[in-house]
Design a protein around this motif. Structure first.
Motif, PDB file in Angstrom:
ATOM      1  N   LEU A 142     -38.682 -96.709   5.363  1.00  0.00           N
ATOM      2  CA  LEU A 142     -39.927 -96.301   5.300  1.00  0.00           C
ATOM      3  C   LEU A 142     -39.994 -94.993   6.010  1.00  0.00           C
ATOM      4  O   LEU A 142     -40.010 -95.245   7.366  1.00  0.00           O
ATOM      5  CB  LEU A 142     -40.957 -97.423   5.437  1.00  0.00           C
ATOM      6  N   THR A 173     -39.035 -94.863   0.951  1.00  0.00           N
ATOM      7  CA  THR A 173     -40.384 -93.994   0.988  1.00  0.00           C
ATOM      8  C   THR A 173     -39.877 -92.517   1.707  1.00  0.00           C
ATOM      9  O   THR A 173     -39.227 -92.560   2.621  1.00  0.00           O
ATOM     10  CB  THR A 173     -41.779 -94.440   1.567  1.00  0.00           C
ATOM     11  N   SER A 211     -51.879 -95.146   3.414  1.00  0.00           N
ATOM     12  CA  SER A 211     -50.613 -95.185   3.830  1.00  0.00           C
ATOM     13  C   SER A 211     -49.590 -95.953   2.902  1.00  0.00           C
ATOM     14  O   SER A 211     -49.911 -97.144   2.790  1.00  0.00           O
ATOM     15  CB  SER A 211     -50.611 -95.559   5.217  1.00  0.00           C
ATOM     16  N   ARG A 237     -45.344-102.662   3.422  1.00  0.00           N
ATOM     17  CA  ARG A 237     -45.374-103.889   4.306  1.00  0.00           C
ATOM     18  C   ARG A 237     -46.142-105.062   3.868  1.00  0.00           C
ATOM     19  O   ARG A 237     -45.863-106.149   3.801  1.00  0.00           O
ATOM     20  CB  ARG A 237     -45.886-103.226   5.699  1.00  0.00           C
ATOM     21  N   THR A 287     -35.576-102.114   3.359  1.00  0.00           N
ATOM     22  CA  THR A 287     -36.531-101.138   3.376  1.00  0.00           C
ATOM     23  C   THR A 287     -36.186 -99.915   4.204  1.00  0.00           C
ATOM     24  O   THR A 287     -35.481-100.122   5.335  1.00  0.00           O
ATOM     25  CB  THR A 287     -38.005-101.393   3.931  1.00  0.00           C
ATOM     26  N   ASN A 319     -46.740 -96.629   3.293  1.00  0.00           N
ATOM     27  CA  ASN A 319     -45.785 -97.451   4.056  1.00  0.00           C
ATOM     28  C   ASN A 319     -46.494 -98.861   4.234  1.00  0.00           C
ATOM     29  O   ASN A 319     -45.982 -99.981   4.399  1.00  0.00           O
ATOM     30  CB  ASN A 319     -45.531 -96.841   5.422  1.00  0.00           C
TER      31      ASN A 319
END
Length: 415
Positions: A267, A310, A240, A246, A265, A242
């Motif tokens: 995401l 993203t 992932s 993080r 961000t 994301n």
């Protein structure tokens, strides 16, 4: 009568000349065919071999009689024959232009060798039907060179990973100091709750839960650093991105605070999972984020803003897009093509290997890494990755406005 005889002699002479030219052309073709440095074979539409030169026989390790009366698929390992037949059907149906396959030849009488086979369809004429022409060459040395290059890049990537960790040492120490200090503070509080005239077990239990939470946090920091330092075979698994973002931002939080960089961000919660080597992809993200922070070091007239977004790849193919955008000074247009060149750097103390290695990692995942100048200030680095890697350059580039993420949510400046 004399005219008829002269015409006949002329016709015979022309036929003899044409026959001579045909024989010369055939001899020349046979000389090229027999003495070519690559293996060559002619086959009918069904893949049945009509003729082959000695080089083809040697590379395919087939007996001359078997090569002539056999099939092209029979020159491949048994595990690849069904794949070849499928591609041959597509070639004959016009759904592909050629067949290209790399095969590993392993026999009891010779050392393993890599072969590259190329098969094309030659259009027929009213005089003769269409046929297949196959070329075969020894690709062993090229494969060895590629493997040596990959090994060298792997070593450089490992060295770059250690360099990245060195740059993050202060941030790591800060990240560890926070949970450890909290553990000490909560430990003392727990002793006070238990040492009271009437022990407060409820508060002591809550404090112990906080201690365990902070201990896990410290353990996770150490685990991430140890994973980055570890060198070994790539571990391909569902990833992932994301989560990579993080975790990376958590690792660099103190670094961004020290550099007075605000991070925002966006995401996408529906971002698909990809197949890849998580540690390598984390290295790419850390390198891009650190480069962005360093690029904004001289910016004082505007906020030092790092934006990370993203989104799923646009189109039918499954893939993801990751964008790292900074508000730094950017670079000149003529420098864009040099950014991913080994040892080229715009930093006074840079090695010029970070982006080169990052691009190598991305390409090994069948992706692309693009550098774009922002309309006003700074640079954007756009990472394109397919859900399932297939081959280098296997994902189409997305440029311009194809990446349309929602508006960026502003996060408070870190202190």
């Amino acid at each position: 009568m004399q005219k008829v005889s002269a015409a006949l002699r002329t016709e015979v002479s022309q036929r003899e000349q044409a026959e001579h030219e045909r024989r010369v052309a055939e001899l020349r073709w046979r000389a090229v065919f027999d003495n070519a440095v690559v293996g060559m074979a002619l086959a009918d539409e069904d893949g049945g071999i009509i003729a082959s030169n000695q080089r083809f026989v040697d590379l395919a390790e087939a007996q001359p009689s078997a090569a002539r009366g056999g099939r092209l698929a029979g020159c491949l390992p048994e595990s690849r024959r069904a794949e070849f037949e499928t591609r041959l059907a597509e070639l004959l149906a016009g759904r592909r232009q050629r067949i290209e396959m790399e095969i590993l030849r392993q026999t009891a009488t010779a050392s393993p060798a890599w072969l590259h086979m190329h098969v094309a369809l030659v259009a027929g004429t009213p005089e003769f039907p269409r046929f297949l022409i196959a070329f075969c060459e020894d690709a062993t040395e090229r494969k060895r060179t590629e493997e040596a290059l990959l090994a060298a890049r792997s070593n450089l990537a490992h060295a770059a990973r250690l360099t990245t960790i060195g740059e993050l040492t202060a941030s790591i120490a800060h990240e560890l100091n926070q949970p450890l200090s909290a553990i000490v503070t909560n430990g003392n509080a727990c002793l006070r709750w238990l040492g009271a005239g009437t022990p407060n077990l409820r508060e002591a239990g809550n404090t112990l839960n906080w201690i365990m939470r902070d201990a896990r946090r410290a353990s996770e920091v150490i685990a991430r650093i140890r994973a980055m330092m570890r060198k070994g075979e790539a571990n391909w698994e569902p990833v992932s991105f994301n989560d990579i973002v993080r975790e990376g931002l958590e690792m660099m939080r103190s670094e961004f605070a020290r550099r007075n960089v605000a991070v925002s961000t966006e995401l996408d919660p529906l971002l698909p999972t990809i197949q890849g080597e998580g540690i390598q992809l984390q290295q790419v993200f850390l390198n891009l984020a650190l480069n962005a922070a360093e690029a904004m070091a001289t910016v004082d007239s505007r906020p030092r803003q790092l934006s990370i977004r993203t989104a799923p790849q646009a189109g039918e193919e499954c893939g993801i897009v990751v964008e790292v955008r900074d508000s730094g000074p950017g670079i000149a247009e003529d420098e864009l093509d040099k950014l991913f060149t080994a040892f080229y750097t715009t930093k006074t103390e840079g090695t010029g290997l970070g982006l080169w290695i990052s691009q190598s990692i991305v390409e090994s995942h069948s992706g692309k890494l693009l550098a774009l100048r922002n309309p006003q200030h700074g640079m954007s680095f756009r990472l394109l990755l397919p859900c399932e890697p297939v081959s280098p350059h296997g994902i189409s580039a997305i440029a311009g406005d194809d990446f349309a993420a929602p508006a960026v949510k502003q996060m408070p400046r870190m202190v």
